[in-house]
Design a protein around this motif. Sequence first.
Motif, PDB file in Angstrom:
ATOM      1  N   GLU A  45       1.009  -0.829   0.377  1.00  0.00           N
ATOM      2  CA  GLU A  45       0.095   0.152   0.112  1.00  0.00           C
ATOM      3  C   GLU A  45       1.318   1.169   0.226  1.00  0.00           C
ATOM      4  O   GLU A  45       0.708   2.730  -0.570  1.00  0.00           O
ATOM      5  CB  GLU A  45      -0.846  -0.098   0.811  1.00  0.00           C
ATOM      6  CG  GLU A  45      -2.187  -1.258   1.605  1.00  0.00           C
ATOM      7  CD  GLU A  45      -2.776  -1.303   2.696  1.00  0.00           C
ATOM      8  OE1 GLU A  45      -3.876  -1.945   2.439  1.00  0.00           O
ATOM      9  OE2 GLU A  45      -2.497  -1.115   2.961  1.00  0.00           O
ATOM     10  N   THR A  46       2.179   0.797   0.216  1.00  0.00           N
ATOM     11  CA  THR A  46       3.060   1.913   0.655  1.00  0.00           C
ATOM     12  C   THR A  46       3.485   2.589  -0.407  1.00  0.00           C
ATOM     13  O   THR A  46       3.781   3.265  -0.805  1.00  0.00           O
ATOM     14  CB  THR A  46       3.805   2.230   1.451  1.00  0.00           C
ATOM     15  OG1 THR A  46       2.950   2.121   3.341  1.00  0.00           O
ATOM     16  CG2 THR A  46       4.987   3.321   1.412  1.00  0.00           C
ATOM     17  N   PHE A  47       3.897   1.182  -1.241  1.00  0.00           N
ATOM     18  CA  PHE A  47       4.959   1.237  -2.453  1.00  0.00           C
ATOM     19  C   PHE A  47       4.317   2.166  -3.421  1.00  0.00           C
ATOM     20  O   PHE A  47       4.417   3.264  -4.321  1.00  0.00           O
ATOM     21  CB  PHE A  47       4.730   0.190  -2.259  1.00  0.00           C
ATOM     22  CG  PHE A  47       5.596  -0.266  -3.476  1.00  0.00           C
ATOM     23  CD1 PHE A  47       6.936  -0.182  -4.166  1.00  0.00           C
ATOM     24  CD2 PHE A  47       5.219  -0.761  -4.928  1.00  0.00           C
ATOM     25  CE1 PHE A  47       7.153   0.721  -5.826  1.00  0.00           C
ATOM     26  CE2 PHE A  47       5.819  -1.233  -6.449  1.00  0.00           C
ATOM     27  CZ  PHE A  47       6.965  -0.634  -6.218  1.00  0.00           C
ATOM     28  N   ILE A  48       2.902   1.844  -3.355  1.00  0.00           N
ATOM     29  CA  ILE A  48       1.515   1.824  -4.245  1.00  0.00           C
ATOM     30  C   ILE A  48       1.169   3.599  -4.671  1.00  0.00           C
ATOM     31  O   ILE A  48       0.883   4.193  -5.239  1.00  0.00           O
ATOM     32  CB  ILE A  48      -0.144   1.512  -4.593  1.00  0.00           C
ATOM     33  CG1 ILE A  48       0.771   0.616  -5.374  1.00  0.00           C
ATOM     34  CG2 ILE A  48      -0.631   1.990  -5.678  1.00  0.00           C
ATOM     35  CD1 ILE A  48       0.979  -0.405  -6.730  1.00  0.00           C
ATOM     36  N   ALA A  49       0.718   3.959  -3.000  1.00  0.00           N
ATOM     37  CA  ALA A  49       1.082   5.186  -2.541  1.00  0.00           C
ATOM     38  C   ALA A  49       1.737   6.160  -3.461  1.00  0.00           C
ATOM     39  O   ALA A  49       1.502   7.820  -3.867  1.00  0.00           O
ATOM     40  CB  ALA A  49       0.863   5.257  -1.322  1.00  0.00           C
TER      41      ALA A  49
ATOM     42  N   LYS B 253      -0.048   9.874  -4.053  1.00  0.00           N
ATOM     43  CA  LYS B 253      -1.301   9.933  -2.878  1.00  0.00           C
ATOM     44  C   LYS B 253      -0.446   9.644  -1.857  1.00  0.00           C
ATOM     45  O   LYS B 253       0.128   9.067  -1.230  1.00  0.00           O
ATOM     46  CB  LYS B 253      -2.110   9.134  -3.745  1.00  0.00           C
ATOM     47  CG  LYS B 253      -2.964   9.056  -5.001  1.00  0.00           C
ATOM     48  CD  LYS B 253      -3.864  10.604  -5.157  1.00  0.00           C
ATOM     49  CE  LYS B 253      -4.697  10.527  -5.972  1.00  0.00           C
ATOM     50  NZ  LYS B 253      -5.033  12.219  -5.946  1.00  0.00           N
ATOM     51  N   GLU B 254      -1.651  10.354  -0.664  1.00  0.00           N
ATOM     52  CA  GLU B 254      -1.141   9.882   0.960  1.00  0.00           C
ATOM     53  C   GLU B 254      -0.941   8.239   1.138  1.00  0.00           C
ATOM     54  O   GLU B 254      -0.072   8.150   2.134  1.00  0.00           O
ATOM     55  CB  GLU B 254      -2.018  11.154   1.639  1.00  0.00           C
ATOM     56  CG  GLU B 254      -1.913  12.350   1.743  1.00  0.00           C
ATOM     57  CD  GLU B 254      -2.862  12.986   2.306  1.00  0.00           C
ATOM     58  OE1 GLU B 254      -2.499  14.537   2.363  1.00  0.00           O
ATOM     59  OE2 GLU B 254      -3.436  12.578   2.585  1.00  0.00           O
ATOM     60  N   ALA B 255      -2.205   7.382   0.768  1.00  0.00           N
ATOM     61  CA  ALA B 255      -2.313   6.309   1.250  1.00  0.00           C
ATOM     62  C   ALA B 255      -2.895   5.568   0.106  1.00  0.00           C
ATOM     63  O   ALA B 255      -3.412   5.921  -0.726  1.00  0.00           O
ATOM     64  CB  ALA B 255      -2.873   6.408   2.393  1.00  0.00           C
ATOM     65  N   ALA B 256      -3.330   4.375   0.420  1.00  0.00           N
ATOM     66  CA  ALA B 256      -3.814   3.399  -0.568  1.00  0.00           C
ATOM     67  C   ALA B 256      -4.713   2.205   0.530  1.00  0.00           C
ATOM     68  O   ALA B 256      -3.628   1.944   1.553  1.00  0.00           O
ATOM     69  CB  ALA B 256      -2.371   2.223  -1.366  1.00  0.00           C
ATOM     70  N   LEU B 257      -5.322   1.637  -0.258  1.00  0.00           N
ATOM     71  CA  LEU B 257      -5.854   0.610   0.838  1.00  0.00           C
ATOM     72  C   LEU B 257      -6.185  -0.868  -0.828  1.00  0.00           C
ATOM     73  O   LEU B 257      -6.509  -0.440  -1.856  1.00  0.00           O
ATOM     74  CB  LEU B 257      -7.319   1.025   1.079  1.00  0.00           C
ATOM     75  CG  LEU B 257      -8.377  -0.531   1.524  1.00  0.00           C
ATOM     76  CD1 LEU B 257      -7.689  -1.216   2.759  1.00  0.00           C
ATOM     77  CD2 LEU B 257     -10.275   0.816   1.510  1.00  0.00           C
TER      78      LEU B 257
ATOM     79  N   LEU C  55      -6.737   0.921  -9.238  1.00  0.00           N
ATOM     80  CA  LEU C  55      -5.861   0.340  -9.522  1.00  0.00           C
ATOM     81  C   LEU C  55      -5.965  -1.417  -9.675  1.00  0.00           C
ATOM     82  O   LEU C  55      -6.298  -1.526  -8.719  1.00  0.00           O
ATOM     83  CB  LEU C  55      -4.194   0.424  -9.654  1.00  0.00           C
ATOM     84  CG  LEU C  55      -4.263   1.888  -9.331  1.00  0.00           C
ATOM     85  CD1 LEU C  55      -2.885   2.581  -9.399  1.00  0.00           C
ATOM     86  CD2 LEU C  55      -3.782   2.774 -11.822  1.00  0.00           C
ATOM     87  N   CYS C  56      -5.754  -2.360 -10.676  1.00  0.00           N
ATOM     88  CA  CYS C  56      -5.807  -3.745 -11.089  1.00  0.00           C
ATOM     89  C   CYS C  56      -4.875  -3.812 -11.138  1.00  0.00           C
ATOM     90  O   CYS C  56      -3.689  -3.327 -11.931  1.00  0.00           O
ATOM     91  CB  CYS C  56      -6.977  -4.317 -11.949  1.00  0.00           C
ATOM     92  SG  CYS C  56      -8.537  -4.022 -11.704  1.00  0.00           S
TER      93      CYS C  56
END
Length: 389
Positions: A71-75, A80-84, A226-227
């Motif tokens: 999640e950190t890597f994609i953010a 962006k600040e965060a990811a899920l 994103l997939c």
Amino acid sequence: MTTKAQSIEAEAKHLANGQVKVNNWSSPGVAAFDFRSDIVTTPTTRMLDAIASTTLLDDVFQEDPTTINLETFIADLTGKEAALLVLSGTMGNQVAIRAHLNAPPHSVVCDYRSHIYCHEAGGVSSLCGAVMRVVRPSNGKYMTLEDVQKETVMSDDVHTCPTKLISLENTLNGIVTPLEECRRISKWAREHNLIMHLDGARLWEAVAAGAGSLKEYSDCFDSMSLCFSKGLGAPIGSIIVGTKAFIQRSRWVRKTIGGGLRQAGVVTAAARVSVEDTFLGGKLAATHERARQIAKLWEGYGGKTANPVETNMVWFDLEAAGVSVEKFIELGEKAGLRLRGGRLVVHYQIGDEAVRRLESVMQAIFKGKQLNGDVVHGAEKLQEMNVVR
């Protein structure tokens, strides 16, 4: 004495009732001849190794390092600040839109071909209570600001359903929405306090085509999905990105629809490999070149294409070629290919042999060549994927 190999083989047969190779991860298998979608890509041995060595802690408790790192890597990749993590593109879109929208009445503007409108079981309406307002792009390819403005409702008349969110999809039918157009729509939306969401299931393809970077596209939107399993080859998973507050609310919404995972590392380990090996590894650009090669072959035999080839999709105009969808699918089966109609999706596991077989189908259509293979599945079975993008 039972060897480890024998034990693995016995377990494989047990799990699949005897119908299985011991290691299905070692080669693409039938995916190498499957043009129905880029969701058919098979995961790799490196993904299997990553799963075998992953952490096994709980994601609902936000304890799993592999998942947190992804999640950190994609953010970071998207700025962006965060990811899920979410389990699918549909879940990503629905969680994101539900997290953005509060109580009705509200409407969502999107392309009439978009996945959230056509292929997500009415989730925006049932989960969010939102009215869908669909746009038919005036240029026939992608939505422009002017298209969006015509369908956006900003009236305070009690008879109306005001627009609160604009959803774009990139790519859509393999066509790229240009970065500059996204910026135009985004600027106008923000001036009118409208939320911008991107269904970026195949945004990787737009970036690989040189249309812009992940961060440049991300800047235009409040959230993106994103997939990992479309084109990149992971067996499961998608991700949504946005602000920390948005992701915290999305985590809550994800829980309400059963999206929390326990040992999530078995999903996120393979997803991380798919981004590193396929996207960052540069494999997508080669699929675009192969798609152009296929379009050129088709046109060389006198065929027409229904859409421009900008990324990894080729659209054969079967009607102009005088062949039905059912006949085309059956010819493909006789050539050892899986097709679903005039839309062909080229993924990174499609190789030269698949293209040669596809050319033999073209020769059957335009030159009367006889194909002697077997029809195993039939057109009706393969067309069942028509609802899958």
